[in-house]
Design an enzyme around this catalytic site. Sequence first.
Site, PDB file in Angstrom:
ATOM      1  CG  HIS A 181      -1.673  -1.172   1.476  1.00  0.00           C
ATOM      2  ND1 HIS A 181      -1.145  -2.248   2.147  1.00  0.00           N
ATOM      3  CD2 HIS A 181      -2.927  -1.507   1.126  1.00  0.00           C
ATOM      4  CE1 HIS A 181      -2.064  -3.200   2.212  1.00  0.00           C
ATOM      5  NE2 HIS A 181      -3.140  -2.779   1.600  1.00  0.00           N
TER       6      HIS A 181
ATOM      7  CG  ASP B 189      -3.996   2.274   4.115  1.00  0.00           C
ATOM      8  OD1 ASP B 189      -4.460   3.096   4.926  1.00  0.00           O
ATOM      9  OD2 ASP B 189      -4.523   1.189   3.871  1.00  0.00           O
TER      10      ASP B 189
ATOM     11  CG  ASP C  72      -3.851   7.213  15.107  1.00  0.00           C
ATOM     12  OD1 ASP C  72      -3.357   6.520  14.210  1.00  0.00           O
ATOM     13  OD2 ASP C  72      -4.986   7.022  15.593  1.00  0.00           O
TER      14      ASP C  72
ATOM     15  N   GLY D 150      -6.943   7.939  13.469  1.00  0.00           N
ATOM     16  CA  GLY D 150      -8.082   7.460  14.248  1.00  0.00           C
ATOM     17  C   GLY D 150      -8.316   8.326  15.487  1.00  0.00           C
TER      18      GLY D 150
HETATM   19  P1  ADP Z   1      -6.468   0.470   7.978  1.00  0.00           P
HETATM   20  O1  ADP Z   1      -5.339   0.521   8.955  1.00  0.00           O
HETATM   21  O2  ADP Z   1      -7.018  -0.902   7.796  1.00  0.00           O
HETATM   22  O3  ADP Z   1      -6.140   1.174   6.679  1.00  0.00           O
HETATM   23  P2  ADP Z   1      -8.014   2.802   8.690  1.00  0.00           P
HETATM   24  O4  ADP Z   1      -7.050   3.598   7.879  1.00  0.00           O
HETATM   25  O5  ADP Z   1      -9.448   2.998   8.384  1.00  0.00           O
HETATM   26  O6  ADP Z   1      -7.683   1.267   8.663  1.00  0.00           O
HETATM   27  O7  ADP Z   1      -7.828   3.166  10.223  1.00  0.00           O
HETATM   28  C1  ADP Z   1      -6.571   3.405  10.746  1.00  0.00           C
HETATM   29  C2  ADP Z   1      -6.754   3.781  12.200  1.00  0.00           C
HETATM   30  O8  ADP Z   1      -7.230   2.664  12.924  1.00  0.00           O
HETATM   31  C3  ADP Z   1      -5.458   4.178  12.852  1.00  0.00           C
HETATM   32  O9  ADP Z   1      -5.234   5.562  12.686  1.00  0.00           O
HETATM   33  C4  ADP Z   1      -5.673   3.788  14.311  1.00  0.00           C
HETATM   34  O10 ADP Z   1      -6.223   4.857  15.064  1.00  0.00           O
HETATM   35  C5  ADP Z   1      -6.726   2.714  14.239  1.00  0.00           C
HETATM   36  N1  ADP Z   1      -6.130   1.413  14.545  1.00  0.00           N
HETATM   37  C6  ADP Z   1      -5.385   0.615  13.754  1.00  0.00           C
HETATM   38  N2  ADP Z   1      -5.037  -0.518  14.397  1.00  0.00           N
HETATM   39  C7  ADP Z   1      -5.572  -0.424  15.635  1.00  0.00           C
HETATM   40  C8  ADP Z   1      -5.575  -1.266  16.802  1.00  0.00           C
HETATM   41  N3  ADP Z   1      -4.966  -2.449  16.808  1.00  0.00           N
HETATM   42  N4  ADP Z   1      -6.239  -0.823  17.886  1.00  0.00           N
HETATM   43  C9  ADP Z   1      -6.870   0.366  17.905  1.00  0.00           C
HETATM   44  N5  ADP Z   1      -6.897   1.187  16.838  1.00  0.00           N
HETATM   45  C10 ADP Z   1      -6.264   0.809  15.740  1.00  0.00           C
HETATM   46 MG    MG Z   2      -5.734   3.198   6.509  1.00  0.00          MG
END
Ligand code: ADP
Ligand code: MG
Length: 591
Positions: free
Chosen positions: A221, A415, A569, A571
């Site tokens: 990615h 990504d 971050d 999220g």
């Molecule tokens: P992906 O990582 O599948 O591309 P997203 O980009 O939608 O998913 O979401 C990424 C967010 O998910 C990160 O910024 C983080 O806050 C959250 N995240 C990723 N892994 C975890 C985890 N193991 N526990 C809690 N939050 C996580």
């Molecule tokens: Mg992502």
Amino acid sequence: MPEFNPKLLNDPLDAADELIDGLVDAYNGECLKVGVRSLAKKDIPDGKVALLVGGGAGHEPIYHAMVGKNMADGAACGDIFAAPAPNIVQEATQAVDRGNGVLYLYGNYAGDVLNFNLGAEMSATDGTDIRTVLIADDVCSAPPERKKDRRGIAGLVPIVKIAGAASQSAKTLDDLARVAEKACLQTSSVGVAMAPGSIPSTGKPTFSLEEGKIGLGMGIHGEAGVGEIEMTTADELTLKVMDLIYQDYINDDEVDALKEGDSVVVLINSLGSTTMMECLVCMRKVREFLEQKGIRIFDVIIGPYVTCQEMAGISFSLTRVDQELQELWSMPCESFCISKMQGPLHTGAVASHDSNDHVQASTQNAKTEKKQTVELSRSDTGLSVPQARDMILKVADAVIEAEPVLSQADRDLGDGDHGLGMARGFTAVKEALDGVDFDTHRDLFASAGNAMLTTMGGASGVVFGSLFLAGGTTMQGADCFGSHELAHLLNRALEDVMERGGAKPGDKTMIDALHPAALTAAENLASPLPESLQATAQSARNGMEASKDMIATMGRAKTLGEKSLGLPDAGAISVTIILETMRDFVHVTRD
Ligand code: ADP
Ligand code: MG
């Protein structure tokens, strides 16, 4: 001139669904679409140990095009670059289950692990026996002593090919898991990138790379690798990469070093726009490298198997094949992704797989026990069910509006799809809630959570779906949504996300905003909801700001190490937006 090749699509948001329809056409009746977006073989014999693969779309032809004769029985397909949602995994599981268990075999990404595990839990209640083997072949994504942190890249092709062959004669799920684990253990890959691909729905690149540089060890990615090197020749690059792979077999205590007389299958994979010409040029050097070390090339496959849109890049994988794996590799196979005639051994026969010589399969037998809701404290005043629904609708609008900000934050460290996933989830929330009268707060939050869980995919589908779904279970019997309900919601969600995802405070995830927010909400039970939300949202924002100073150790950003410093971050930004919008809503409602 556009920055990227124009893509020939309809609505880019429909691309994953539409490509699956096209793929079913290409299979011409041998595979069928199942449920939301899964593919399953038509003729799976009763009693067969089933092999299920899957992952995000956008990397065609993997994974969904690996369904076929002597290959996978089914695939669960997510949206572009997003893990399949748990209900998709469950539908695919049901479609391939023939009563003798299902092996999940997929790439080691947080989003995929979260969604497949939840899909496994849901399938276990259907009575299906499930095992999981994770593909983690990318040697540049973590050192050998942290192998479980490695991500899965193109090595998945020989691994799935071998597991598909093994699944034809495996008597038990244990037998198949053992062979899949062995293929994983013996497979190592390194990828490089020369230029990014672009995300169909945004047209934005998946990463940036200075002109004239090569990203060494980059993920499929565009996740960070081990560093950048100057553009060089095919020969020099091939030697450098082959040496990294060779050294990894030496450094890894779990596996023998490659030695004279060993046999390997070589895969040279184009990540998208790197041409067959370039791959073939590199192949000569691979042969030279291996021959010098006395390592025998058992077979070679070259092509665009694991792609990232129009990314320019190439990856090299080796799978060491002993007698058992040679026989499995030699079994003919047919799928849209890979088809092979009788292999080099010309045996046609498959060895029986006895279960001695165990390489422990990573079993993740589904956890089915559910948390009981204990007697929880309740608020006297707060939002009614329709008011809480309107609050969630406001949150949905705010998150959807923030899509570009969230996408950018994830582009910087991950990504680039976080904003899209959140927008997709909250659009589904709006559809599920708008104009609907719910009887209870519990029903309202469950409906919002389900909408997110079944549409988002990715790590955040499970993580943010849990906020409403797990958190919402605490709303059982609540008359209003007040400070107590807020605190219970956040604390249960925190517990659930930490248990599912394994991240702790300080790992630079959404937990770094959710954790302080949950603590503050618990300290403010006695305050009216507006004051409690004021303090809680502020704690989330402080936590999000503090995440800038953290080094990522979970999720896609973990490979960046210290380079993740200085940025928040993605999220954690989402958590902040959700709580600040709730705060603004209750202030307006009160005024
Ligand atoms: P992906 O990582 O599948 O591309 P997203 O980009 O939608 O998913 O979401 C990424 C967010 O998910 C990160 O910024 C983080 O806050 C959250 N995240 C990723 N892994 C975890 C985890 N193991 N526990 C809690 N939050 C996580
Ligand atoms: Mg992502």
